[in-house]
Design an enzyme around this catalytic site. Structure first.
Site, mmCIF file in Angstrom:
data_model
loop_
_atom_site.group_PDB
_atom_site.id
_atom_site.type_symbol
_atom_site.label_atom_id
_atom_site.label_comp_id
_atom_site.label_asym_id
_atom_site.label_seq_id
_atom_site.Cartn_x
_atom_site.Cartn_y
_atom_site.Cartn_z
ATOM 1 N N ASN A 93 0.857 -1.193 0.000
ATOM 2 C CA ASN A 93 0.000 0.000 0.000
ATOM 3 C C ASN A 93 0.899 1.252 0.000
ATOM 4 O O ASN A 93 2.125 1.132 0.072
ATOM 5 C CB ASN A 93 -0.912 -0.055 1.233
ATOM 6 N N PRO A 94 0.318 2.459 -0.027
ATOM 7 C CA PRO A 94 1.140 3.670 -0.203
ATOM 8 C C PRO A 94 2.228 3.903 0.841
ATOM 9 O O PRO A 94 3.297 4.416 0.514
ATOM 10 C CB PRO A 94 0.117 4.804 -0.161
ATOM 11 N N CYS A 95 1.968 3.595 2.067
ATOM 12 C CA CYS A 95 3.035 3.894 3.063
ATOM 13 C C CYS A 95 3.925 2.703 3.351
ATOM 14 O O CYS A 95 4.801 2.753 4.230
ATOM 15 C CB CYS A 95 2.403 4.468 4.316
ATOM 16 N N GLU A 120 3.483 -0.360 4.651
ATOM 17 C CA GLU A 120 3.338 -1.292 5.761
ATOM 18 C C GLU A 120 2.513 -2.532 5.417
ATOM 19 O O GLU A 120 2.476 -3.479 6.191
ATOM 20 C CB GLU A 120 2.712 -0.584 6.979
HETATM 21 N N1 UDP Z 1 -3.827 6.668 3.385
HETATM 22 C C1 UDP Z 1 -4.317 7.302 2.242
HETATM 23 N N2 UDP Z 1 -4.360 8.681 2.184
HETATM 24 C C2 UDP Z 1 -3.932 9.456 3.218
HETATM 25 C C3 UDP Z 1 -3.425 8.828 4.370
HETATM 26 C C4 UDP Z 1 -3.395 7.428 4.426
HETATM 27 O O1 UDP Z 1 -4.685 6.635 1.297
HETATM 28 O O2 UDP Z 1 -4.003 10.708 3.103
HETATM 29 C C5 UDP Z 1 -3.785 5.170 3.459
HETATM 30 C C6 UDP Z 1 -2.470 4.592 2.998
HETATM 31 O O3 UDP Z 1 -2.694 3.312 2.437
HETATM 32 C C7 UDP Z 1 -1.694 4.448 4.288
HETATM 33 C C8 UDP Z 1 -2.807 3.979 5.205
HETATM 34 O O4 UDP Z 1 -3.943 4.732 4.779
HETATM 35 O O5 UDP Z 1 -0.653 3.547 4.160
HETATM 36 C C9 UDP Z 1 -2.564 4.190 6.661
HETATM 37 O O6 UDP Z 1 -2.135 5.517 6.923
HETATM 38 P P1 UDP Z 1 -2.318 6.165 8.343
HETATM 39 O O7 UDP Z 1 -2.059 5.124 9.371
HETATM 40 O O8 UDP Z 1 -1.493 7.413 8.407
HETATM 41 O O9 UDP Z 1 -3.877 6.547 8.319
HETATM 42 P P2 UDP Z 1 -4.892 7.013 9.464
HETATM 43 O O10 UDP Z 1 -5.795 5.843 9.714
HETATM 44 O O11 UDP Z 1 -4.140 7.468 10.672
HETATM 45 O O12 UDP Z 1 -5.643 8.132 8.825
#
Ligand code: UDP
Length: 582
Positions: free
Chosen positions: A279-281, A283
């Protein structure tokens, strides 16, 4: 509040948490007026996710499960990923944060993937793609006799589409592009983000193979392979390619690297296909057409005992892990996936990604410096515990609900000890917004700053001080507004007068911590995580290209699944800066 029978007054929300919820999470009417309170939002989510219980037990006490889930979230012990908070019990109904889409080597394939990405972005999900199957630039196009434009040109189209589709009116779509290091267009890919400003909606990572790393070690050449017939078409010097990608990463953070062979060694269902992207980040490695919903436990909430005998409350943590696994397994059933094929894949493997946030806050409370052997031990111990308990919880769930349908085809197949409900249970997400909502440090990252000045909407300046640091400073009598302002300006307390040494040791921030320690921490967590770990290795502005190479080498040696670095000041729009963070 007719349905909110057990909504307690006063969920403990910080001002920032409140703002984030109001801007992006709470239900709004057509004119943008907020339609629900935070308590109602958490109730909406809890109730919707609890409904899945009926699939397995028609006498299930939905009210009781709703209450358990509600308390779990409003105590900020656990939160599901943002799409669940935003969409559960609402029209979109798409609850997962992570998707990987295949990109086939045909016009139909490319543009159907583009359409699917747009639909996913609209619902707040992020998409990962491997562009490795696309024929290289300048190859012949059989049907037209023309010339193929190659993976990077198609990435630009995906980028433009992303730009136009604001996610569900909330967040902008995030994308990951991966290209295998043996793809003929790899050099163009490595340099693509400096050459093109129009790839700003992509993180890019080079998919590294063991064969490539061995060629780097022995200073050998390696084959570039045409993905259509797997025939070698050229050779490159591995060290030269590695040097180029390290230099690019030093310049602007991209590309990262992912170790594909290593990711596939941990692929629980190799019979269903090879993992080509995350996925994008980074993990969450997934098969093409697979999605995963994540959730994070806030470790800051699991400390017990007096300040000088603080310890982790494992009993309470265990209970939270078990409830969270149940919550995330329910989420799979309650999510509406954008495509039938994704629905089938997700329900076949039932992957969930339980992780943590608030790790730096936990260390502050335990008075353990982030960059210490003791902190690594805590990381291994606490994540080992969460992983083991999540597996047990998944095993117990399988007794009631059945194992994941593809289990017979998975690496757990013949092992009755491993009759799990979920093909994976653990993932460490960045928790960018979840940590703001929970008012804790994000993921496994150290704190970026102990205090900083936040400019609020009307240009007022607000001083924000880490609550654990403030408590200690007040207790030990060195708290003052002026000192906190100085700290906000300096970004570290390492060289400040008037602060006791033992406090300086414990309250370290990202830039006090050497890159090696960042990476060792990532590796400690990876040792106990089924999927992967989101972590940014911070480097000082004056770090050298050689420093970056050492980090990439070390990531390989320590068994990480990938690495992302960020050198201070190397991107134009740095999200946080010391004294003027937004
Ligand atoms: N993600 C996304 N756009 C955003 C932030 C996050 O698509 O602006 C997705 C992406 O796949 C990322 C995952 O959500 O790897 C988890 O990111 P994060 O834990 O920062 O999200 P949160 O649940 O805290 O918003």
């Amino acid at each position: 509040l007719t349905r909110d029978m057990f909504v307690r007054n006063g969920i403990d929300l910080s001002p920032n948490a409140k703002t984030v919820l109001e801007r992006r999470y709470l239900k709004k009417d057509i004119d943008g007026r907020i339609q629900e309170t935070p308590a109602q939002m958490f109730h909406r989510v809890a109730r919707h996710i609890a409904k899945a219980e009926k699939n397995y037990d028609e006498n299930a006490d939905i009210r009781k499960v709703t209450e358990t889930f509600y308390n779990l979230m409003t105590d900020f012990r656990f939160l599901p990923n943002s799409p669940t908070l935003m969409n559960a019990g609402r029209r979109l109904g798409q609850l997962a944060a992570c998707f990987v889409l295949p990109v086939e080597d045909s016009m139909e394939g490319i543009f159907s993937s583009l359409k699917n990405a747009a639909v996913i972005h609209k619902s707040g999900g992020g998409t990962g793609f491997s562009f490795s199957r696309l024929r290289p630039k300048n190859s012949m196009v059989g049907t037209t006799g023309g010339i193929a434009s190659g993976p990077i040109s198609f990435m630009k189209i995906f980028n433009t589409a992303t730009e136009q589709v604001k996610q569900g009116g909330t967040r902008r779509g995030a994308n990951m592009a991966i290209l295998r290091v043996d793809h003929p267009d790899i050099m163009e890919f490595i340099h693509c983000k400096t050459a093109n400003t129009e790839l700003n909606n992509f993180n890019i990572s080079v998919g590294i193979t063991e064969a490539f790393m061995e060629a780097v070690q022995s200073d050998a050449e390696y084959d570039l392979i045409d993905p259509r017939d797997r025939r070698p078409v050229a050779r490159l010097n591995a060290r030269q390619v590695y040097a180029d990608l390290v230099e690019q990463a030093w310049k602007n953070g991209d590309p990262g690297i992912v170790f594909l062979d290593r990711i596939n060694r941990d692929n629980p269902t190799p019979e269903l296909g090879e993992i080509e992207s995350t996925n994008p980040c980074g993990e969450q490695p997934l098969l093409p057409m697979e999605a995963c919903n994540l959730g994070s436990i806030n470790l800051a909430k699991f400390v017990t005992g007096s300040a000088d005998a603080a310890r982790i409350d494992y009993e309470s943590l265990k209970e939270t892990v078990w409830t969270a696994v149940r919550f995330l397994d329910n989420t799979i059933d309650m999510s509406r996936y954008p495509l039938a094929e994704i629905d089938r894949m997700v329900k076949g493997n039932r992957k969930i990604g339980l992780g943590i946030m608030g790790f730096a806050d936990l260390l502050f409370q335990l008075q353990i410096p982030y960059s210490s052997e003791r902190a690594l031990e805590v990381a291994e111990e606490v994540m080992g515990f969460i992983q083991a308990e999540s597996h047990k919880a998944s095993f117990e769930l399988a007794k009631q609900r059945g194992t994941f349908p593809n289990r017979e085809k998975s690496c757990f197949g013949g092992d009755s000890q491993k009759a799990y409900r979920n093909a994976t249970t653990t993932t460490i997400a960045p928790t960018g917004t979840l940590s703001i909502i929970s008012n804790c440090s994000s993921g496994i990252e150290p704190l970026f700053a102990l205090s900083f000045v936040r400019t609020v909407m009307d240009n007022d300046k607000l001083m924000e001080v880490n609550p654990y640091f403030e408590a200690v400073a007040r207790q030990q009598g060195f708290y003052s507004e002026a000192l906190m302002e100085d700290i906000a300006g300096a970004g570290t307390i390492a060289h400040m007068d008037g602060i006791p040494e033992d406090i300086k040791n414990v309250f370290v921030t990202a830039h006090d911590i050497s890159p090696e320690w960042h990476l060792r921490m990532q590796a400690a967590f990876q040792n106990h995580t089924d999927n992967a770990v989101s972590k940014t290795v911070n480097l000082a502005r004056d770090a050298t290209v050689e420093d970056v190479r050492k980090i990439y080498d070390l990531a390989w040696q320590l068994g990480c699944k990938g690495v992302t670095i960020y050198r201070d000041g190397s991107k134009e729009n740095q999200v946080l800066s010391f004294s003027s963070a937004k």
